[in-house]
Design an enzyme around this catalytic site. Structure first.
Site, PDB file in Angstrom:
ATOM      1  N   ASP B   9      -8.013   8.008  -9.507  1.00 11.24           N
ATOM      2  CA  ASP B   9      -6.988   7.344  -8.702  1.00 11.24           C
ATOM      3  C   ASP B   9      -7.662   6.282  -7.851  1.00 11.24           C
ATOM      4  OD1 ASP B   9      -4.462   6.923  -7.371  1.00 11.24           O
ATOM      5  OD2 ASP B   9      -5.273   8.030  -5.670  1.00 11.24           O
ATOM      6  N   SER B  10      -6.838   5.433  -7.263  1.00  9.18           N
ATOM      7  CA  SER B  10      -7.353   4.414  -6.352  1.00  9.18           C
ATOM      8  C   SER B  10      -7.943   5.029  -5.083  1.00  9.18           C
ATOM      9  CB  SER B  10      -6.221   3.470  -5.962  1.00  9.18           C
ATOM     10  OG  SER B  10      -5.208   4.193  -5.279  1.00  9.18           O
ATOM     11  N   CYS B  72      -2.721   7.434 -10.954  1.00 10.51           N
ATOM     12  CA  CYS B  72      -2.383   6.301 -10.098  1.00 10.51           C
ATOM     13  C   CYS B  72      -1.316   5.511 -10.847  1.00 10.51           C
ATOM     14  CB  CYS B  72      -3.638   5.448  -9.895  1.00 10.51           C
ATOM     15  SG  CYS B  72      -3.337   3.844  -9.119  1.00 10.51           S
ATOM     16  N   GLU B 151      -3.577   7.397   3.275  1.00 12.08           N
ATOM     17  CA  GLU B 151      -5.036   7.237   3.215  1.00 12.08           C
ATOM     18  C   GLU B 151      -5.671   7.449   4.598  1.00 12.08           C
ATOM     19  OE1 GLU B 151      -7.248   6.737   0.660  1.00 12.08           O
ATOM     20  OE2 GLU B 151      -5.739   6.781  -0.908  1.00 12.08           O
ATOM     21  N   CYS B 183       4.394   7.157  -7.009  1.00  7.50           N
ATOM     22  CA  CYS B 183       3.048   6.898  -6.501  1.00  7.50           C
ATOM     23  C   CYS B 183       2.477   8.263  -6.149  1.00  7.50           C
ATOM     24  CB  CYS B 183       3.112   6.012  -5.264  1.00  7.50           C
ATOM     25  SG  CYS B 183       1.502   5.789  -4.457  1.00  7.50           S
ATOM     26  N   HIS B 185       0.460   9.156  -4.085  1.00  6.90           N
ATOM     27  CA  HIS B 185       0.287   9.429  -2.660  1.00  6.90           C
ATOM     28  C   HIS B 185       1.548  10.025  -2.023  1.00  6.90           C
ATOM     29  CE1 HIS B 185      -3.072   6.657  -3.227  1.00  6.90           C
ATOM     30  NE2 HIS B 185      -3.514   6.933  -2.021  1.00  6.90           N
TER      31      HIS B 185
END
Lengths: 266, 266
Positions: B9-10, B72, B151, B183, B185
């Protein structure tokens, strides 16, 4: 020429899978075989069910399908591995999709399974769940009276509710948060089963979950049909009474289907 | 030596997929790479995201994994087909599993999708849904402020709720019956998103659905790990700050993980 998805069952139960494949994959063509002359499979021996399943597979493979769905839990329990071993195309049974959904869903770690005597006796659900996650508790109950109810088209009266209540009595008070409908006939009885088990128990419809996995596997293999030029023409075959089959198919799929009677060589 | 499932993932978002793979497939070993030095991917160009993704894949393939998960959405949208084309193992992105679940779930035929600007701009969800079922209405909304919140580890305060409410305002009153968290996240923000959208809108967690499809595909290919002799030892790598990564991983996975810092050659 578009390759079809072949689907078979001991009778009309697999139409619940047909309905979901049609809904979730409207571009895919379906060939269905219901072995209504020999239904139900539940009380039969494993050897008998396996030989029936292989016979049907030999019949369906002539249509050159891109995938084979065993839309019958009893047949999946005894013949999935054999059919996988002999066919060059992906073979999907109706046990594992429900298993994966139950594992995804459960918070309590207690999963219920109802099915025919054959399916429950085979411990196929228990084995499939424990192969993936050994700490989950599996509570199983055979409901041999459900398939005859559905095959006769009786799933909306008071007598049916009584039968459903009596059948589920042994597991009604267990601490389950989900219950796998481990027979493709059972979604016809969803409203009755839900009334008995209560709204806090999620019913897992193997038909819905199977269609979803068929979509995933065809995508993984690059075989989804994306062309939307025309509505696919499905084919329906049954070994028993065409009229009853047609009536239930109409009631369930909400459309008239052309059914052909077929006698398998046996 | 057990072959692992590689996941990247990013940044930390893909840990939502790790959590679900661990829960739904407790026998499987995981190798994770979070590109925390270059997060977020959402605002970057497609070319940049594609080249980062290919770089990470070259790194992870050295561990000889049996499957690659692009955890991601932004990278899945631009690089899934490229990565599928070059790897000899199955590659699963996080877009299609959520898409299939939304198609299975929707009764209204209106599906909502939220994601980063890159994901929404790519129309990847819309294309994936319409490839399967052309009559479904897709209502999309970019939520560029969500990833930075996660994040930084800020997903439980009043300010976050305000940001979530403001971001979802344009789609709050649409007739959706499900909303894809497009997403990886976003599951960190589930409780806030649910508070804003209301309980009648089902939130579809791509992480849960991806883990479930990974299970289905490994089973189809006969590659599920059934041995339960020992708990698998996972490996975690990140390109940025190890301490923040470790903190979020602990908070999310509820266990201490050993994280190694890695600089990709670039």
């Amino acid at each position: 020429m578009q390759q079809a998805i072949a689907i078979f069952d001991s009778g009309v139960g697999g139409l619940t899978v047909v309905k979901e494949v049609k809904r979730q994959l409207p571009n895919e063509k379906i060939i269905y075989f219901g072995d209504t002359a020999r239904t139900p499979y539940g009380p039969r021996t494993s050897e008998e069910v396996r030989s029936f399943a292989l016979q049907i597979v030999s019949y369906l493979i002539k249509f050159n399908p891109k995938m084979m769905i065993i839309a019958c839990n009893t047949a999946t329990a005894v013949a999935l591995d054999d059919i996988k071993a002999i066919l060059p195309i992906p073979v999907v049974g109706v046990i594992h999709p429900g298993v994966r959904t139950s594992i995804k869903y459960t918070k309590t770690g207690s999963i219920g399974v109802i099915g025919t005597s054959g399916t429950i006796r085979s411990k196929a659900y228990q084995d499939a769940i424990h192969m993936i996650s050994s700490n989950i508790q599996v509570i199983s109950q055979a409901c041999p009276e459900f398939v005859p109810l559905v095959e006769k088209g009786r799933f909306q009266n008071e007598e049916s509710l009584d039968i459903v209540r009596r059948s589920l009595e042994p597991i009604m008070h267990e601490k389950l948060d989900c219950l796998i409908l481990g027979c493709t006939h059972y979604p016809f009885l969803t409203h009755l089963i839900s009334e008995v088990m209560g709204s806090e128990v999620k019913l897992i419809n193997s038909a819905e979950e199977t269609a979803r996995e068929v979509s995933a596997i065809l995508f993984d293999r690059g075989q989804l049909n994306a062309s939307m030029n025309s509505t696919p023409l499905h084919g329906f075959f049954c070994s028993g009474d065409k009229v009853i089959f047609q009536k239930i198919a109409y009631q369930w799929l909400d459309e008239t289907v052309d059914v052909k009677h077929t006698t398998l060589v046996h």
